[in-house]
Design an enzyme around this catalytic site. Structure first.
Site, PDB file in Angstrom:
ATOM      1  N   TYR A  74       4.917   5.179  -0.424  1.00  0.00           N
ATOM      2  CA  TYR A  74       3.617   4.615  -1.302  1.00  0.00           C
ATOM      3  C   TYR A  74       2.513   4.913  -0.532  1.00  0.00           C
ATOM      4  CZ  TYR A  74       6.769   1.812  -4.305  1.00  0.00           C
ATOM      5  OH  TYR A  74       7.829   1.544  -5.355  1.00  0.00           O
TER       6      TYR A  74
ATOM      7  N   ARG B  73      10.823  -0.966 -14.585  1.00  0.00           N
ATOM      8  CA  ARG B  73      10.047  -2.325 -13.833  1.00  0.00           C
ATOM      9  C   ARG B  73       8.785  -2.290 -13.956  1.00  0.00           C
ATOM     10  NH1 ARG B  73      13.911  -4.097 -10.200  1.00  0.00           N
ATOM     11  NH2 ARG B  73      12.563  -4.363  -8.530  1.00  0.00           N
TER      12      ARG B  73
ATOM     13  N   HIS C 276      10.533   3.884 -13.313  1.00  0.00           N
ATOM     14  CA  HIS C 276      10.925   3.192 -12.106  1.00  0.00           C
ATOM     15  C   HIS C 276      11.836   2.186 -12.579  1.00  0.00           C
ATOM     16  CE1 HIS C 276       8.904   1.951  -8.111  1.00  0.00           C
ATOM     17  NE2 HIS C 276       9.645   0.852  -8.482  1.00  0.00           N
TER      18      HIS C 276
ATOM     19  N   TYR D 168      14.858 -10.138  -9.165  1.00  0.00           N
ATOM     20  CA  TYR D 168      14.186  -8.955  -8.537  1.00  0.00           C
ATOM     21  C   TYR D 168      14.887  -7.569  -8.922  1.00  0.00           C
ATOM     22  CZ  TYR D 168      11.423  -6.019  -5.591  1.00  0.00           C
ATOM     23  OH  TYR D 168      10.508  -4.993  -5.406  1.00  0.00           O
TER      24      TYR D 168
ATOM     25  N   GLN E 206      10.499   8.129   1.014  1.00  0.00           N
ATOM     26  CA  GLN E 206       9.772   7.953  -0.318  1.00  0.00           C
ATOM     27  C   GLN E 206       8.369   7.085   0.389  1.00  0.00           C
ATOM     28  OE1 GLN E 206       9.698   4.268  -1.509  1.00  0.00           O
ATOM     29  NE2 GLN E 206       7.902   4.898  -2.387  1.00  0.00           N
TER      30      GLN E 206
END
Ligand SMILES: Cc1cc2nc3c(=O)[nH]c(=O)nc-3n(C[C@H](O)[C@H](O)[C@H](O)COP(=O)(O)O)c2cc1C
Length: 410
Positions: free
Chosen positions: A156, A308, A305, A50, A154
């Site tokens: 989303y 990713r 990112h 991951y 941050q």
């Protein structure tokens, strides 16, 4: 431990060499390759997949590094500079060096109390911490661990605006200096390392602490329970319903934590939602950068990112050059994806970044030695930046310009 106390450049070297004379080697390796190898040994296969893994064939991660390798630093001699000033100010956040800790979710894979340890390391060094929307410790606990040290949050963009507003209000309440909205993760990229293990942390309830500690989210989940027991469903709950399912009933289902339909219209409402400076993360095209500043945001993070999301995407360092050309010197432009060393920070600044976000390296420090590991990684990178400035002839961050670089045009 503050950056002043751990010292920069020569002071940091002195600590390491003095310990060496006493027979002690650094627990946290001082170069990236050994750091990475050591962190890998300290991690489970799923954790490593991951954190270290990327999209597709890993070409974006390679592109990120190759872009740094295309530039060489050209030092100047006999400049007579003795001391350096690495401090900078970014959107009202005073920083000991032009570096922040990138938002990283699901850090529990690397160490327990991951975000609290990272928060304490950030506070100890003075380097601002960008708390992740996909964190494993609620943002209030991270903030409490940091005292007055600088933190950003941050976000989303969720599928439900009440959750968006709630997270923003919480970020304001914990004294965040700025709000980063990440644009590049409206869905997860194709990540073979995780796919090959059939492993996604969120399905195990890892990385959802900001939601499970959120009042608006709790209201949605209880509404959803009522609707389910009434035999009704609410389309507006969308991805949050899936998240609820994961946390309560159906571990293993895919997590859609982010609004797949995110658009400029959503972003246009941000100014009315918060008094914090707004920074958009994940911008790679000069036209998107232009549009962001036209809309009135205070800053952007040029980022893919960490490779990713999309395989074979443009290196963020290459995008930075084009974006700086487009928007001019004035707007605040940060960079991440591929920063591994102090020399990389120098190169990014010389190509127009106002500061960088450090990603995987600090997670590797966390895996190896917890809070102390994060502190060591930060101290090492800042020490190398300082020594690079000393050896090239840059007395301050503003002195680091393209004149110090050779991009093949020499
Ligand atoms: C394990 C991991 C989790 C991440 N989680 C988030 C996240 O929750 N929010 C976000 O905006 N970016 C996230 N990122 C991206 C980082 O903020 C940053 O853009 C990236 O790590 C930079 O690439 P690098 O680490 O290769 O330098 C994550 C990155 C990693 C490696």
């Amino acid at each position: 431990m503050t950056i002043q106390k751990i010292g920069r450049g020569r002071a940091r070297q002195s600590v390491v060499y003095r310990d060496g004379a006493l027979g002690r080697r650094p627990v946290v390796p001082t170069d990236f390759a050994t750091l990475e190898a050591s962190a890998r040994r300290a991690s489970s296969a799923k954790a490593w997949a991951y954190v270290a893994g990327g999209a597709g064939e890993g070409r974006t991660m390679n592109n990120n590094r190759a872009a740094f390798d295309r530039w060489a630093i050209v030092p100047r001699m006999t400049h007579g500079i003795r001391g350096r000033d690495l401090t900078t100010d970014l959107l009202g956040t005073a920083m000991p060096a032009p570096m922040l800790l990138a938002p990283i979710g699901a850090g529990l894979l690397m160490d327990k109390d991951c975000d609290l340890k990272t928060a304490r390391a950030a506070a100890a060094t003075g380097v601002p911490y960008v708390i992740s929307n996909q964190g494993c410790d609620p943002m209030e606990q991270c903030a409490a661990a940091m005292g007055y040290a600088p933190r950003w949050f941050q976000l989303y963009w969720s599928t439900d605006d009440s959750v968006v507003d709630s997270l923003i209000t919480r970020a304001e309440n914990i004294g965040a200096f700025a709000l980063i909205v990440t644009l590049d993760t409206t869905c997860l990229g194709w990540r073979p390392q995780d796919l090959n293990l059939g492993s996604l942390p969120f399905t195990q309830g890892v990385g959802i602490a900001q939601y499970t500690s959120d009042a608006a989210f709790a209201r949605l989940t209880s509404q959803h329970r009522d609707q389910v027991s009434d035999g009704k469903t609410a389309a507006s709950l969308g991805a949050l319903r899936t998240l609820l399912s994961i946390t309560r009933n159906h571990p293993g289902r895919f997590l859609a934590y982010s609004n797949p339909g995110l658009s400029w219209d959503h972003l246009a409402t941000l100014r009315d939602r918060t008094r914090l400076p707004i920074v958009l993360k994940g911008i790679l095209h000069p036209d998107d950068a232009h549009r962001a500043f036209e809309m009135g945001v205070e800053g952007i993070v040029v980022s893919n990112h960490g490779g990713r999301q999309i395989d074979n995407a443009v290196a963020s360092l290459d995008a930075l050059i084009r974006i700086r050309d487009e928007v001019g010197r004035e707007p605040t432009v940060l960079l991440d994806s591929g920063i591994r060393t102090g020399a990389d920070v120098f190169t990014a600044l010389a190509l127009g970044a106002d500061a960088v976000l450090l990603g995987r390296p600090y997670m590797y420090g966390l895996a190896i030695a917890g809070q102390r590991g994060v502190e060591d990684v930060i101290a090492n990178i800042i020490a190398e930046l300082d020594l690079t400035m000393a050896l090239t002839g840059a007395a301050s961050i503003g002195d680091i310009t393209r004149d110090f670089l050779d991009g093949g045009d020499w």
